[in-house]
Design a protein around this motif. Structure first.
Motif, PDB file in Angstrom:
ATOM      1  N   TRP A 111      56.496   3.615  12.561  1.00  0.00           N
ATOM      2  CA  TRP A 111      56.136   2.777  13.696  1.00  0.00           C
ATOM      3  C   TRP A 111      57.394   2.502  14.494  1.00  0.00           C
ATOM      4  O   TRP A 111      58.371   1.963  13.968  1.00  0.00           O
ATOM      5  CB  TRP A 111      55.481   1.481  13.208  1.00  0.00           C
ATOM      6  CG  TRP A 111      55.016   0.574  14.308  1.00  0.00           C
ATOM      7  CD1 TRP A 111      54.405   0.942  15.469  1.00  0.00           C
ATOM      8  CD2 TRP A 111      55.108  -0.850  14.354  1.00  0.00           C
ATOM      9  NE1 TRP A 111      54.098  -0.148  16.238  1.00  0.00           N
ATOM     10  CE2 TRP A 111      54.525  -1.269  15.571  1.00  0.00           C
ATOM     11  CE3 TRP A 111      55.629  -1.805  13.472  1.00  0.00           C
ATOM     12  CZ2 TRP A 111      54.450  -2.610  15.938  1.00  0.00           C
ATOM     13  CZ3 TRP A 111      55.540  -3.146  13.843  1.00  0.00           C
ATOM     14  CH2 TRP A 111      54.965  -3.543  15.065  1.00  0.00           C
ATOM     15  N   PHE A 112      57.394   2.897  15.769  1.00  0.00           N
ATOM     16  CA  PHE A 112      58.589   2.806  16.605  1.00  0.00           C
ATOM     17  C   PHE A 112      59.772   3.523  15.955  1.00  0.00           C
ATOM     18  O   PHE A 112      60.926   3.102  16.087  1.00  0.00           O
ATOM     19  CB  PHE A 112      58.965   1.352  16.893  1.00  0.00           C
ATOM     20  CG  PHE A 112      58.109   0.715  17.955  1.00  0.00           C
ATOM     21  CD1 PHE A 112      58.074   1.210  19.256  1.00  0.00           C
ATOM     22  CD2 PHE A 112      57.333  -0.392  17.662  1.00  0.00           C
ATOM     23  CE1 PHE A 112      57.290   0.621  20.225  1.00  0.00           C
ATOM     24  CE2 PHE A 112      56.542  -0.998  18.632  1.00  0.00           C
ATOM     25  CZ  PHE A 112      56.520  -0.490  19.930  1.00  0.00           C
ATOM     26  N   GLY A 113      59.519   4.593  15.219  1.00  0.00           N
ATOM     27  CA  GLY A 113      60.589   5.368  14.605  1.00  0.00           C
ATOM     28  C   GLY A 113      61.150   4.779  13.330  1.00  0.00           C
ATOM     29  O   GLY A 113      62.022   5.371  12.705  1.00  0.00           O
ATOM     30  N   SER A 114      60.637   3.632  12.906  1.00  0.00           N
ATOM     31  CA  SER A 114      61.092   2.987  11.671  1.00  0.00           C
ATOM     32  C   SER A 114      60.213   3.459  10.515  1.00  0.00           C
ATOM     33  O   SER A 114      59.166   4.062  10.734  1.00  0.00           O
ATOM     34  CB  SER A 114      60.998   1.466  11.808  1.00  0.00           C
ATOM     35  OG  SER A 114      59.639   1.062  11.728  1.00  0.00           O
ATOM     36  N   PRO A 115      60.591   3.184   9.260  1.00  0.00           N
ATOM     37  CA  PRO A 115      59.738   3.574   8.125  1.00  0.00           C
ATOM     38  C   PRO A 115      58.529   2.665   7.927  1.00  0.00           C
ATOM     39  O   PRO A 115      57.820   2.783   6.938  1.00  0.00           O
ATOM     40  CB  PRO A 115      60.706   3.487   6.935  1.00  0.00           C
ATOM     41  CG  PRO A 115      61.740   2.501   7.346  1.00  0.00           C
ATOM     42  CD  PRO A 115      61.907   2.678   8.818  1.00  0.00           C
ATOM     43  N   GLU A 116      58.287   1.763   8.873  1.00  0.00           N
ATOM     44  CA  GLU A 116      57.137   0.864   8.780  1.00  0.00           C
ATOM     45  C   GLU A 116      55.843   1.656   8.968  1.00  0.00           C
ATOM     46  O   GLU A 116      55.707   2.464   9.889  1.00  0.00           O
ATOM     47  CB  GLU A 116      57.224  -0.208   9.860  1.00  0.00           C
ATOM     48  CG  GLU A 116      56.257  -1.366   9.680  1.00  0.00           C
ATOM     49  CD  GLU A 116      56.741  -2.364   8.653  1.00  0.00           C
ATOM     50  OE1 GLU A 116      55.882  -2.911   7.936  1.00  0.00           O
ATOM     51  OE2 GLU A 116      57.959  -2.592   8.570  1.00  0.00           O
ATOM     52  N   MET A 117      54.883   1.453   8.073  1.00  0.00           N
ATOM     53  CA  MET A 117      53.604   2.152   8.182  1.00  0.00           C
ATOM     54  C   MET A 117      52.731   1.510   9.256  1.00  0.00           C
ATOM     55  O   MET A 117      52.765   0.301   9.466  1.00  0.00           O
ATOM     56  CB  MET A 117      52.881   2.138   6.844  1.00  0.00           C
ATOM     57  CG  MET A 117      53.597   2.908   5.751  1.00  0.00           C
ATOM     58  SD  MET A 117      52.698   2.817   4.185  1.00  0.00           S
ATOM     59  CE  MET A 117      53.796   3.779   3.133  1.00  0.00           C
ATOM     60  N   LEU A 118      51.941   2.342   9.936  1.00  0.00           N
ATOM     61  CA  LEU A 118      51.106   1.877  11.050  1.00  0.00           C
ATOM     62  C   LEU A 118      49.694   2.427  10.913  1.00  0.00           C
ATOM     63  O   LEU A 118      49.490   3.586  10.562  1.00  0.00           O
ATOM     64  CB  LEU A 118      51.704   2.344  12.381  1.00  0.00           C
ATOM     65  CG  LEU A 118      50.865   2.090  13.644  1.00  0.00           C
ATOM     66  CD1 LEU A 118      50.788   0.596  13.941  1.00  0.00           C
ATOM     67  CD2 LEU A 118      51.449   2.839  14.834  1.00  0.00           C
ATOM     68  N   LYS A 119      48.711   1.562  11.186  1.00  0.00           N
ATOM     69  CA  LYS A 119      47.300   1.960  11.210  1.00  0.00           C
ATOM     70  C   LYS A 119      46.700   1.466  12.527  1.00  0.00           C
ATOM     71  O   LYS A 119      46.815   0.282  12.851  1.00  0.00           O
ATOM     72  CB  LYS A 119      46.537   1.348  10.025  1.00  0.00           C
ATOM     73  CG  LYS A 119      46.960   1.882   8.667  1.00  0.00           C
ATOM     74  CD  LYS A 119      46.455   0.979   7.539  1.00  0.00           C
ATOM     75  CE  LYS A 119      44.947   0.968   7.437  1.00  0.00           C
ATOM     76  NZ  LYS A 119      44.448   2.241   6.840  1.00  0.00           N
ATOM     77  N   VAL A 120      46.051   2.378  13.265  1.00  0.00           N
ATOM     78  CA  VAL A 120      45.381   2.010  14.508  1.00  0.00           C
ATOM     79  C   VAL A 120      43.930   2.453  14.381  1.00  0.00           C
ATOM     80  O   VAL A 120      43.641   3.654  14.297  1.00  0.00           O
ATOM     81  CB  VAL A 120      46.034   2.676  15.732  1.00  0.00           C
ATOM     82  CG1 VAL A 120      45.321   2.226  17.013  1.00  0.00           C
ATOM     83  CG2 VAL A 120      47.521   2.337  15.805  1.00  0.00           C
ATOM     84  N   GLY A 121      43.023   1.484  14.353  1.00  0.00           N
ATOM     85  CA  GLY A 121      41.623   1.786  14.116  1.00  0.00           C
ATOM     86  C   GLY A 121      40.750   1.570  15.330  1.00  0.00           C
ATOM     87  O   GLY A 121      41.022   0.714  16.178  1.00  0.00           O
TER      88      GLY A 121
END
Length: 289
Positions: free
Chosen positions: A135-145
């Motif tokens: 997410w935004f190039g970070s290792p943060e996981m992202l979910k968009v539903g």
């Protein structure tokens, strides 16, 4: 391809507990429908993220576009997964495919087959979800539903819109080359069908201001006879368009003989391409449909 999708399904995390998640709540989910003869747009706002929209243009297959309000939220590949909605406990997720962002804008365009699978999943009450590990190039996981709440009634409206679409869009009819056998100017059945399609579109689109009909020939035979033959071909096309109900004052008919070949007249195949009438549509400047 199927083996690769199965690998991604079982080897990459889908549940992503603790991931940053954007999805409309059941009481927030709203489907907006925009309809015309030219396109059908079925969209949903995704709070704090952007919008997701099914776009079905006349003459084309449906596609889905995920547009973020901020660029570069998704920078790598994303797994498109049909996940169980809140009211479907116990239903396993299903991997639909892997998609990528279009460019630095972060927009994702889902092609026809996957978009159709998303529609099917939504109709079944499931939530198509884009999963990414960055997410935004970070290792943060992202979910968009995309929420399935209130979808079925919206889908009925969407299907009604699709049945009313024109058989073609402007890009598909704006430039047409009609080919003729050597020495002939009559219209074939296939040519009439193509001109029928052009006329259907022009009648629906008031922004089409001018129809240019240009007759051409190959260089076989005498130049003056070729010029006369190109004139007959162009006039035959114009006559048929007028018979179909197009205003004669919108049509500019010209003829050029052998002066403007599209390819050199050095083979039978090339001469066949040069024996043509071109039909070109011009719209008001700035018109976009």
């Amino acid at each position: 391809m199927r083996a690769c999708l199965l690998f991604l399904l079982f080897c990459l995390p889908i549940s992503q507990a603790g991931a940053v998640t954007f999805r409309a709540a059941i009481d927030e989910a709203r489907w907006q429908m925009e309809t015309s003869q030219f396109s059908c747009l079925l969209s949903q706002a995704i709070p704090s993220y952007g919008t997701g929209a099914f776009e079905h243009e006349a003459g084309e297959a449906v596609r889905f576009i995920l547009t973020p309000t901020q660029q570069q939220q998704i920078t790598g590949p994303a797994r498109l997964v049909a996940e169980a909605s809140q009211w479907q406990p116990g239903i396993a997720p299903k991997l639909l495919g892997v998609v990528r962002v279009k460019d630095s804008s972060g927009v994702i365009e889902v092609p026809a087959t996957l978009a159709e699978n998303m529609l099917a999943a939504l109709y079944q009450g499931m939530t198509p979800t884009f999963n990414t590990d960055q997410w935004f190039g970070s290792p943060e996981m992202l979910k968009v539903g995309v929420s399935a709440a209130n979808f079925q009634s919206a889908y009925t409206d969407y299907l009604q819109c699709v049945t009313g679409l024109l058989p073609a869009n402007f890009r598909q009819v704006a430039r047409t080359a009609i080919l003729f056998p050597s020495g002939q100017s009559g219209l074939s059945d296939a040519t009439r069908q193509r001109l029928d399609l052009i006329a259907t579109y022009v009648k629906a689109d008031n922004s089409v201001q001018t129809i240019y009909v240009d007759g051409h020939s190959d260089n076989f035979g005498r130049r003056l006879l070729n010029r006369d033959l190109s004139k007959k071909r162009a006039e035959e096309v114009t006559r048929y368009l007028v018979q179909l109900g197009l205003p004669e004052d919108k049509i500019i008919t010209r003829y050029h003989g052998e002066r403007y070949p599209v390819v050199p007249n050095n083979s039978a195949e090339n001469r066949a391409r040069n024996r043509r009438v071109t039909v070109r549509l011009e719209r008001e400047e700035g018109t976009s449909l």
